[in-house]
Structure formats: C-alpha cells, structure tokens
Design a protein around this motif. Structure first.
Motif, PDB file in Angstrom:
ATOM      1  N   LEU A   9      30.358  38.080  40.271  1.00 41.58           N
ATOM      2  CA  LEU A   9      30.882  39.271  39.607  1.00 41.58           C
ATOM      3  C   LEU A   9      31.941  39.944  40.468  1.00 41.58           C
ATOM      4  N   THR A  10      33.000  40.369  39.800  1.00 39.90           N
ATOM      5  CA  THR A  10      34.046  41.173  40.421  1.00 39.90           C
ATOM      6  C   THR A  10      34.211  42.433  39.572  1.00 39.90           C
ATOM      7  N   PRO A  11      34.975  43.410  40.022  1.00 38.27           N
ATOM      8  CA  PRO A  11      35.166  44.609  39.198  1.00 38.27           C
ATOM      9  C   PRO A  11      35.771  44.327  37.828  1.00 38.27           C
ATOM     10  N   SER A  12      36.361  43.152  37.658  1.00 34.22           N
ATOM     11  CA  SER A  12      37.015  42.873  36.375  1.00 34.22           C
ATOM     12  C   SER A  12      36.463  41.644  35.661  1.00 34.22           C
ATOM     13  N   SER A  13      35.434  40.983  36.225  1.00 38.51           N
ATOM     14  CA  SER A  13      34.961  39.757  35.585  1.00 38.51           C
ATOM     15  C   SER A  13      33.481  39.522  35.857  1.00 38.51           C
ATOM     16  N   LYS A  14      32.877  38.708  34.997  1.00 37.30           N
ATOM     17  CA  LYS A  14      31.493  38.258  35.163  1.00 37.30           C
ATOM     18  C   LYS A  14      31.426  36.813  34.703  1.00 37.30           C
ATOM     19  N   ASP A  15      31.135  35.901  35.633  1.00 39.25           N
ATOM     20  CA  ASP A  15      31.084  34.480  35.318  1.00 39.25           C
ATOM     21  C   ASP A  15      29.794  33.878  35.869  1.00 39.25           C
ATOM     22  N   GLU A  16      29.297  32.894  35.156  1.00 35.64           N
ATOM     23  CA  GLU A  16      28.119  32.185  35.647  1.00 35.64           C
ATOM     24  C   GLU A  16      28.511  31.291  36.819  1.00 35.64           C
ATOM     25  N   VAL A  17      27.621  31.211  37.796  1.00 32.70           N
ATOM     26  CA  VAL A  17      27.865  30.348  38.952  1.00 32.70           C
ATOM     27  C   VAL A  17      27.678  28.893  38.542  1.00 32.70           C
ATOM     28  N   LEU A  18      28.626  28.070  38.947  1.00 35.38           N
ATOM     29  CA  LEU A  18      28.505  26.635  38.691  1.00 35.38           C
ATOM     30  C   LEU A  18      27.686  26.029  39.821  1.00 35.38           C
ATOM     31  N   LEU A  19      26.482  25.561  39.486  1.00 32.46           N
ATOM     32  CA  LEU A  19      25.553  25.092  40.502  1.00 32.46           C
ATOM     33  C   LEU A  19      25.872  23.675  41.000  1.00 32.46           C
ATOM     34  N   ASP A  20      26.918  23.046  40.439  1.00 31.31           N
ATOM     35  CA  ASP A  20      27.278  21.691  40.871  1.00 31.31           C
ATOM     36  C   ASP A  20      28.375  21.705  41.924  1.00 31.31           C
ATOM     37  N   ARG A  21      28.709  22.897  42.412  1.00 29.75           N
ATOM     38  CA  ARG A  21      29.706  22.994  43.472  1.00 29.75           C
ATOM     39  C   ARG A  21      29.311  24.129  44.423  1.00 29.75           C
ATOM     40  N   PRO A  22      29.739  24.069  45.677  1.00 34.32           N
ATOM     41  CA  PRO A  22      29.361  25.112  46.644  1.00 34.32           C
ATOM     42  C   PRO A  22      29.899  26.486  46.229  1.00 34.32           C
ATOM     43  N   LEU A  23      29.208  27.532  46.672  1.00 38.75           N
ATOM     44  CA  LEU A  23      29.645  28.893  46.380  1.00 38.75           C
ATOM     45  C   LEU A  23      30.988  29.154  47.039  1.00 38.75           C
ATOM     46  N   PRO A  24      31.871  29.885  46.372  1.00 41.96           N
ATOM     47  CA  PRO A  24      33.187  30.172  46.957  1.00 41.96           C
ATOM     48  C   PRO A  24      33.066  31.147  48.113  1.00 41.96           C
ATOM     49  N   LEU A  25      33.974  31.005  49.069  1.00 39.67           N
ATOM     50  CA  LEU A  25      34.038  31.967  50.166  1.00 39.67           C
ATOM     51  C   LEU A  25      34.644  33.271  49.672  1.00 39.67           C
ATOM     52  N   SER A  26      34.387  34.323  50.417  1.00 40.10           N
ATOM     53  CA  SER A  26      34.941  35.618  50.033  1.00 40.10           C
ATOM     54  C   SER A  26      36.443  35.629  50.253  1.00 40.10           C
ATOM     55  N   HIS A  27      37.121  36.319  49.369  1.00 46.28           N
ATOM     56  CA  HIS A  27      38.569  36.517  49.526  1.00 46.28           C
ATOM     57  C   HIS A  27      38.805  37.964  49.915  1.00 46.28           C
ATOM     58  N   ARG A  28      39.884  38.212  50.523  1.00 48.88           N
ATOM     59  CA  ARG A  28      40.143  39.557  51.016  1.00 48.88           C
ATOM     60  C   ARG A  28      40.170  40.560  49.876  1.00 48.88           C
ATOM     61  N   HIS A  29      40.670  40.191  48.740  1.00 45.00           N
ATOM     62  CA  HIS A  29      40.689  41.076  47.569  1.00 45.00           C
ATOM     63  C   HIS A  29      40.403  40.230  46.333  1.00 45.00           C
ATOM     64  N   PRO A  30      39.517  40.657  45.446  1.00 45.84           N
ATOM     65  CA  PRO A  30      38.670  41.839  45.616  1.00 45.84           C
ATOM     66  C   PRO A  30      37.330  41.444  46.223  1.00 45.84           C
ATOM     67  N   LYS A  31      36.583  42.435  46.659  1.00 41.65           N
ATOM     68  CA  LYS A  31      35.208  42.170  47.063  1.00 41.65           C
ATOM     69  C   LYS A  31      34.429  41.731  45.825  1.00 41.65           C
ATOM     70  N   HIS A  32      33.472  40.837  46.038  1.00 41.02           N
ATOM     71  CA  HIS A  32      32.699  40.402  44.883  1.00 41.02           C
ATOM     72  C   HIS A  32      31.228  40.226  45.238  1.00 41.02           C
ATOM     73  N   TRP A  33      30.444  40.087  44.172  1.00 42.24           N
ATOM     74  CA  TRP A  33      28.989  39.981  44.293  1.00 42.24           C
ATOM     75  C   TRP A  33      28.545  38.696  43.623  1.00 42.24           C
ATOM     76  N   ILE A  34      27.726  37.929  44.349  1.00 44.05           N
ATOM     77  CA  ILE A  34      27.137  36.707  43.801  1.00 44.05           C
ATOM     78  C   ILE A  34      25.621  36.884  43.772  1.00 44.05           C
ATOM     79  N   HIS A  35      25.022  36.595  42.635  1.00 41.06           N
ATOM     80  CA  HIS A  35      23.559  36.599  42.571  1.00 41.06           C
ATOM     81  C   HIS A  35      23.067  35.193  42.265  1.00 41.06           C
ATOM     82  N   ILE A  36      22.071  34.744  43.038  1.00 38.06           N
ATOM     83  CA  ILE A  36      21.519  33.398  42.891  1.00 38.06           C
ATOM     84  C   ILE A  36      20.005  33.481  42.741  1.00 38.06           C
ATOM     85  N   THR A  37      19.481  32.722  41.784  1.00 40.88           N
ATOM     86  CA  THR A  37      18.036  32.523  41.704  1.00 40.88           C
ATOM     87  C   THR A  37      17.722  31.258  42.492  1.00 40.88           C
TER      88      THR A  37
END
Length: 319
Positions: A9-37
């Motif tokens: 999740l970012t301030p402007s988007s909400k996408d499901e995490v693709l579990l078949d690839r590694p989680l993306p690294l943080s980018h300088r802009h924008p800050k984002h939130w990842i939730h994993i079960t």
C-alpha cells in the motif's frame, strides 16, 4: 475472512502482493506499507531475498509465542507487539510483527487480524494515514489493539462485578472455576501489556531515526492507554481476591451456622436418648416398668429435658 491477506500500500494505491516474486525494496518516495500473512519459513525467506532479513527474525515471526521485544539490526528494526482476543471466557494472545526500514514498513501476522484488515479494506479513507508517514500506520494498529485490550479488561471487570453480586445474594449457581479463569486472563494481559509498554518506550528512544516528532505524542497516548489497562488489571485482580475472600468467609460462616444447629440438635437429643436407653434395658425388675402412665411420663420427661436445654442455650446466647 481470507486465509491469506497480502498487500502493498502507498498513499495512492493498494495492490495485492505477488507471492511468486521477492518483496520490493523501499524506494525513497513514497514510503509504503506491506502486509504479509506469514505461511512458513521457506516462503518468508523467498519473499525477503532483497531485504537481508536475519533468519532469527523469520523464526520469531513464525513463532506464535515469541517474546514481545524490539531488536535493532544494521538495516532494519524488528519489534513484536501483542494483542488479545477474548471470547467465552477464553483469552487468546496474538503477536503482531513489524519490520521497519527508513522508507518501508512491513507488518506480518500468522492469520487474519481485524485491526489490519479493516485498515486495508477501507484504504480509500485510510490512505491519508500513510500519507502523513508510515509511523502513523504503526500507531493506528497499536492504538486499535490497545483499545481492544482495554475493552476486554472492562468486559472482565463486568463479569467480576456480576460474580460479586452473586456472592452477596447467596446465589447457588456460583462457578468458582470461571473466576479463576478470569484471574488467569488478567495475569496474562498484565504480563503482555508490561512488555508492550517496554517496546513502546524502546520505540520512543529510536524515534528520531524512523519516526517524526509529530508522531511522538500519538505513541505516548498508546503508552498512556497501556498504563490505564495495567491499573485496571491490578484493580480487577484485587477485586477478585477480595471477592474470593468474601466467598470463603461467607461459606465458612454458613458452615459454622449449620454445625452450630446440628450441635444444638445433638445436645438436645442426648438426654432424650439417655432416658430412652435406660428404659430400653432388659432388666426384669425396673421401677414404673408396668405402670399405666409410664410411657407418657417418659415422653414428657424427654420433652421437658429438651425444652430445658433449649432455654439454657438461649440464655447463654449460643444461637
């Protein structure tokens, strides 16, 4: 509720995490939130390929009884916060795991959590929280869980008050086992909230690296709520102890009253038994043995002795 709940999740988007690839690294802009079960160690290790997450952190995430703590690693901070669920007099403890990097927050749980699920489901409204800074997402989750724990403590308090009412109304359907179960739940909450408070204090010490000064007051508010819960828990534990002492005192008093009545009855019957025993002896020659009014006289003597002893006990104020 979904078994798996994975979003980025970012301030402007909400996408499901693709579990078949590694989680993306943080980018300088924008800050984002990842939730994993979290599912298993193999899956988490795969998802964290780019993040250099320590294997011990992954083990802590997958351990439902992992200790509440905060650990600082070279490239991230990991901390565990404990929430509670109370239903049918059973308290369930659930860990919330957070990995913080300078521009990214990753929350991990072992199953669906309402506090996180509701935030993500209503992201059209809640995206403003992340826009202020990801520390406010952390605060929101901790605040919801702390308030939920407060509500649980208040619910337990109501049940304790009901138990006290039952004690003083001499209710026959009193279930002591439930009271001890409530006491055990309160002790678990106290232990968890003390450790949660320590984590909040540790977060305050490192806030300059990850949290803005604006968020400081919000985290202090969560800590204040934790202190309120601890005070309420201590009060409830004391109330349970007092109620149990009152219950024991009342039960002992009732037992003493019963024993006193039984003792008086036994003492009154004793001389009657003596008279009956004397006239029940098998001797051929006994006074008044064949007297016409012997039976009535014996009964009268028994009754007179019983009334006499009853009056004596009354004069002595033994009942």
């Amino acid at each position: 509720m979904p078994a798996l709940f994975n979003f980025i999740l970012t301030p402007s988007s909400k996408d499901e995490v693709l579990l078949d690839r590694p989680l993306p690294l943080s980018h300088r802009h924008p800050k984002h939130w990842i939730h994993i079960t979290a599912e298993n160690e193999e899956k988490l290790t795969f998802l964290f390929q780019k993040h250099d997450i320590h294997q011990l952190t992954i083990e802590d995430i997958l351990n439902p009884t992992s200790r509440i703590k905060l650990e600082i690693f070279p490239n991230y901070i990991f901390f565990v916060f404990r929430g509670f669920h109370f239903e049918r007099n059973q308290l369930t403890q659930k860990n919330f795991n957070f990995i913080l990097t300078p521009y990214q927050i990753i929350s991990l749980t072992l199953d669906y959590r309402d506090s996180i699920g509701d935030l993500i489901d209503q992201w059209k409204v809640n995206h403003k929280i992340l826009a202020r800074g990801y520390e406010f997402i952390v605060h929101k989750i901790l605040d919801i869980e702390t308030d939920h724990t407060l509500a649980i403590t208040q619910k337990i308090e109501e049940r304790i008050e009901h138990f006290e009412d039952q004690i003083f109304s001499n209710a026959k359907s009193l279930d002591i086992s439930n009271v001890y179960s409530l006491r055990a739940s309160l002790l678990s909450i106290k232990k968890g909230m003390l450790q949660n408070k320590e984590v909040l204090e540790d977060l305050e010490k490192i806030k300059n690296s990850f949290f803005s000064d604006e968020a400081d007051a919000f985290f202090r508010d969560v800590r204040d709520h934790s202190l309120r819960i601890l005070e309420l828990v201590d009060s409830n534990i004391e109330s349970i102890s007092s109620a149990l002492e009152a219950h024991i005192a009342i039960s002992t008093r009732k037992t003493n009253e019963i024993m006193k009545i039984l003792t008086i009855m036994t003492a009154i019957m004793l001389p009657m038994s003596l008279v009956a025993g004397i006239y029940g002896m098998n001797f051929r020659h006994m006074p008044t043995l064949e007297w016409e009014y012997g039976f009535i006289t014996a009964l009268g003597a028994m009754g007179f002795l019983g009334i006499l002893m009853l009056l004596y006990f009354r004069i002595k104020r033994w009942y």
